[in-house]
Motif scaffolding. Structure first.
Motif, PDB file in Angstrom:
ATOM      1  N   LYS A  73      -1.054  -1.093  -4.270  1.00 30.41           N
ATOM      2  CA  LYS A  73      -2.191  -0.181  -4.223  1.00 30.41           C
ATOM      3  C   LYS A  73      -1.609   1.220  -4.286  1.00 30.41           C
ATOM      4  O   LYS A  73      -0.985   1.694  -3.339  1.00 30.41           O
ATOM      5  N   ASP A  74      -1.785   1.879  -5.418  1.00 32.97           N
ATOM      6  CA  ASP A  74      -1.159   3.180  -5.643  1.00 32.97           C
ATOM      7  C   ASP A  74      -2.085   4.297  -5.203  1.00 32.97           C
ATOM      8  O   ASP A  74      -3.088   4.587  -5.858  1.00 32.97           O
ATOM      9  N   SER A  75      -1.732   4.913  -4.087  1.00 31.84           N
ATOM     10  CA  SER A  75      -2.469   6.063  -3.568  1.00 31.84           C
ATOM     11  C   SER A  75      -1.555   7.282  -3.502  1.00 31.84           C
ATOM     12  O   SER A  75      -1.679   8.127  -2.609  1.00 31.84           O
ATOM     13  N   THR A  76      -0.629   7.369  -4.456  1.00 36.23           N
ATOM     14  CA  THR A  76       0.306   8.489  -4.478  1.00 36.23           C
ATOM     15  C   THR A  76      -0.358   9.793  -4.921  1.00 36.23           C
ATOM     16  O   THR A  76       0.229  10.856  -4.752  1.00 36.23           O
ATOM     17  N   ARG A  77      -1.560   9.698  -5.496  1.00 36.81           N
ATOM     18  CA  ARG A  77      -2.274  10.841  -6.094  1.00 36.81           C
ATOM     19  C   ARG A  77      -1.591  11.323  -7.365  1.00 36.81           C
ATOM     20  O   ARG A  77      -1.888  12.421  -7.866  1.00 36.81           O
ATOM     21  N   ASP A  78      -0.688  10.533  -7.920  1.00 31.46           N
ATOM     22  CA  ASP A  78       0.034  10.886  -9.137  1.00 31.46           C
ATOM     23  C   ASP A  78      -0.230   9.811 -10.176  1.00 31.46           C
ATOM     24  O   ASP A  78       0.358   8.726 -10.134  1.00 31.46           O
ATOM     25  N   TYR A 106       0.863  -1.180   0.000  1.00 24.10           N
ATOM     26  CA  TYR A 106       0.000   0.000   0.000  1.00 24.10           C
ATOM     27  C   TYR A 106       0.899   1.229   0.000  1.00 24.10           C
ATOM     28  O   TYR A 106       1.538   1.545   1.004  1.00 24.10           O
ATOM     29  N   ASN A 107       0.937   1.926  -1.130  1.00 19.31           N
ATOM     30  CA  ASN A 107       1.820   3.079  -1.299  1.00 19.31           C
ATOM     31  C   ASN A 107       1.010   4.356  -1.167  1.00 19.31           C
ATOM     32  O   ASN A 107       0.354   4.792  -2.118  1.00 19.31           O
ATOM     33  N   LYS A 137       3.018   9.153   4.971  1.00 23.09           N
ATOM     34  CA  LYS A 137       4.287   9.892   4.984  1.00 23.09           C
ATOM     35  C   LYS A 137       5.494   9.101   4.492  1.00 23.09           C
ATOM     36  O   LYS A 137       6.620   9.569   4.632  1.00 23.09           O
ATOM     37  N   ILE A 138       5.277   7.935   3.935  1.00 25.44           N
ATOM     38  CA  ILE A 138       6.377   7.158   3.365  1.00 25.44           C
ATOM     39  C   ILE A 138       6.056   6.860   1.910  1.00 25.44           C
ATOM     40  O   ILE A 138       5.036   6.228   1.614  1.00 25.44           O
ATOM     41  N   LEU A 162      -2.990  -1.379  -8.743  1.00 27.89           N
ATOM     42  CA  LEU A 162      -4.390  -1.090  -8.421  1.00 27.89           C
ATOM     43  C   LEU A 162      -4.484   0.337  -7.909  1.00 27.89           C
ATOM     44  O   LEU A 162      -3.718   0.746  -7.028  1.00 27.89           O
ATOM     45  N   CYS A 163      -5.392   1.107  -8.475  1.00 27.45           N
ATOM     46  CA  CYS A 163      -5.601   2.479  -8.017  1.00 27.45           C
ATOM     47  C   CYS A 163      -6.231   2.459  -6.632  1.00 27.45           C
ATOM     48  O   CYS A 163      -7.176   1.711  -6.380  1.00 27.45           O
ATOM     49  N   GLY A 164      -5.712   3.297  -5.734  1.00 24.43           N
ATOM     50  CA  GLY A 164      -6.244   3.360  -4.376  1.00 24.43           C
ATOM     51  C   GLY A 164      -6.955   4.661  -4.058  1.00 24.43           C
ATOM     52  O   GLY A 164      -7.293   4.912  -2.905  1.00 24.43           O
ATOM     53  N   VAL A 165      -7.185   5.502  -5.069  1.00 21.23           N
ATOM     54  CA  VAL A 165      -7.835   6.800  -4.869  1.00 21.23           C
ATOM     55  C   VAL A 165      -9.064   6.852  -5.769  1.00 21.23           C
ATOM     56  O   VAL A 165      -8.946   6.862  -6.995  1.00 21.23           O
ATOM     57  N   ASP A 166     -10.239   6.889  -5.168  1.00 25.44           N
ATOM     58  CA  ASP A 166     -11.478   6.804  -5.947  1.00 25.44           C
ATOM     59  C   ASP A 166     -11.560   7.852  -7.059  1.00 25.44           C
ATOM     60  O   ASP A 166     -12.033   7.572  -8.161  1.00 25.44           O
ATOM     61  N   THR A 167     -11.091   9.070  -6.780  1.00 23.75           N
ATOM     62  CA  THR A 167     -11.250  10.150  -7.759  1.00 23.75           C
ATOM     63  C   THR A 167     -10.251  10.068  -8.909  1.00 23.75           C
ATOM     64  O   THR A 167     -10.322  10.880  -9.840  1.00 23.75           O
ATOM     65  N   LEU A 168      -9.343   9.124  -8.860  1.00 28.87           N
ATOM     66  CA  LEU A 168      -8.378   8.938  -9.950  1.00 28.87           C
ATOM     67  C   LEU A 168      -8.500   7.560 -10.589  1.00 28.87           C
ATOM     68  O   LEU A 168      -7.641   7.157 -11.376  1.00 28.87           O
TER      69      LEU A 168
END
Length: 308
Positions: free
Chosen positions: A163-168, A135-136, A142-143, A186-192
């Motif tokens: 799980k990419d939640s970098t927002r990038d 889980y990134n 903060k990591i 896998l995208c971890g941010v619903d809006t992306l």
């Protein structure tokens, strides 16, 4: 066997008015997820209020979920601990009680260095046979797990997904360019999510799916079937709801949405409290307006993925 493709709900934990696990309501939600066509279930994430769950409650949720899904989809347990040994212990418990995979966060509270984080992941991976999704999420935890760190982790064969939640969203392309198909993304941010899927992400670890499972799965299946415009049309309708996931009160937001779709209650575990006042009214307005304009979905369950 987990293929790490598709929609994986980060499922909410359900509580009674007496602050006990509400298995009846939890079961209703799981059945709705299965009927909608999700590809797995993730327990004990931040949306599942993991930090407030006792160990015995996590095991109970795991056992109940395994009974409910009856092998139809894999069940994945989240691991979020402060020490390496605690994470290893939780991984062992999850495997012993039937979990089929793990979602693994970096060490909690302590901001580990890159070398410490890599060793932490490797040590936990070496302790279990279960496949692991890293889980990134540098925004919340903060990591940042960098590409070089994933290079170092590639020797751990059971670290297979992120799980990419970098927002990038460009991180999806960077991962593919660097590693090909070594890691499932896998995208971890619903809006992306839609953007990430169009760029080649394999799946979506979703939040609003807890209240809107059919719309979530429909977007994923339509994108993968090459019917992008139909997916975009649903996604544009969905976006105001999806934005409830990128908020400090995401648990309360999504549980309130579950009330409106008949899939949950507002009960949260203290120190969380249900939404109140102007913020509650704001969220209700978003939910009610979305329900008034809820789209008609195509027969998405019978779609075939487009050739790549």
């Amino acid at each position: 066997m987990i293929n790490w493709n598709g929609v994986y709900p980060a499922i909410t934990s359900k509580f009674t008015d007496n602050d006990e696990l509400d298995i009846d309501v939890f079961s209703k939600n799981i059945y709705a997820q299965l009927e909608a066509g999700v590809d797995g279930i993730i327990l004990g994430g931040s949306l599942g209020e993991a930090s407030s769950l006792r160990d015995e409650e996590k095991i109970l949720l795991l056992k109940e979920t395994l009974l409910l899904v009856e092998g139809k989809v894999p069940v994945i347990m989240n691991i979020a601990e402060q020490t390496t040994q605690d994470a290893i212990d939780q991984a062992e418990k999850a495997q012993r009680h039937g979990a089929e995979g793990l979602m693994l966060l970096p060490p909690m509270r302590y901001k580990a260095t890159d070398a410490e984080t890599v060793k932490y992941f490797k040590d936990v991976a070496a302790s279990t046979d279960l496949p692991i999704m890293i889980y990134n999420n540098p925004v919340d935890y903060k990591i940042m797990v960098t590409l070089d760190m994933f290079e170092a982790l590639a020797s751990s064969q059971n670290i297979v997904a992120v799980k990419d939640s970098t927002r990038d969203t460009t991180n999806v392309t960077r991962m593919i360019n660097r590693f090909g198909d070594r890691y499932k993304i896998l995208c971890g941010v619903d809006t992306l999510a839609a953007e990430s899927l169009f760029l080649g992400a394999d799946g979506w670890v979703a939040g609003l799916v807890c209240a809107f499972p059919r719309e979530t799965v429909a977007i994923y299946r339509l994108v993968k079937a090459g019917r992008g415009q139909e997916a975009i049309n649903i996604y544009r309708w969905f976006l105001p709801l999806l934005e409830l996931d990128i908020n400090p009160q995401l648990v309360q937001n999504i549980k309130l949405a579950e009330v409106y779709t008949g899939l949950g209650t507002e009960n949260v575990r203290a120190p969380r409290l249900p939404l109140a006042g102007d913020e509650r009214n704001r969220v209700i307005k978003i939910i009610e307006e979305s329900l008034e304009n809820r789209p008609q979905l195509p027969d998405y369950l019978n779609l075939e993925s487009a050739a790549v």
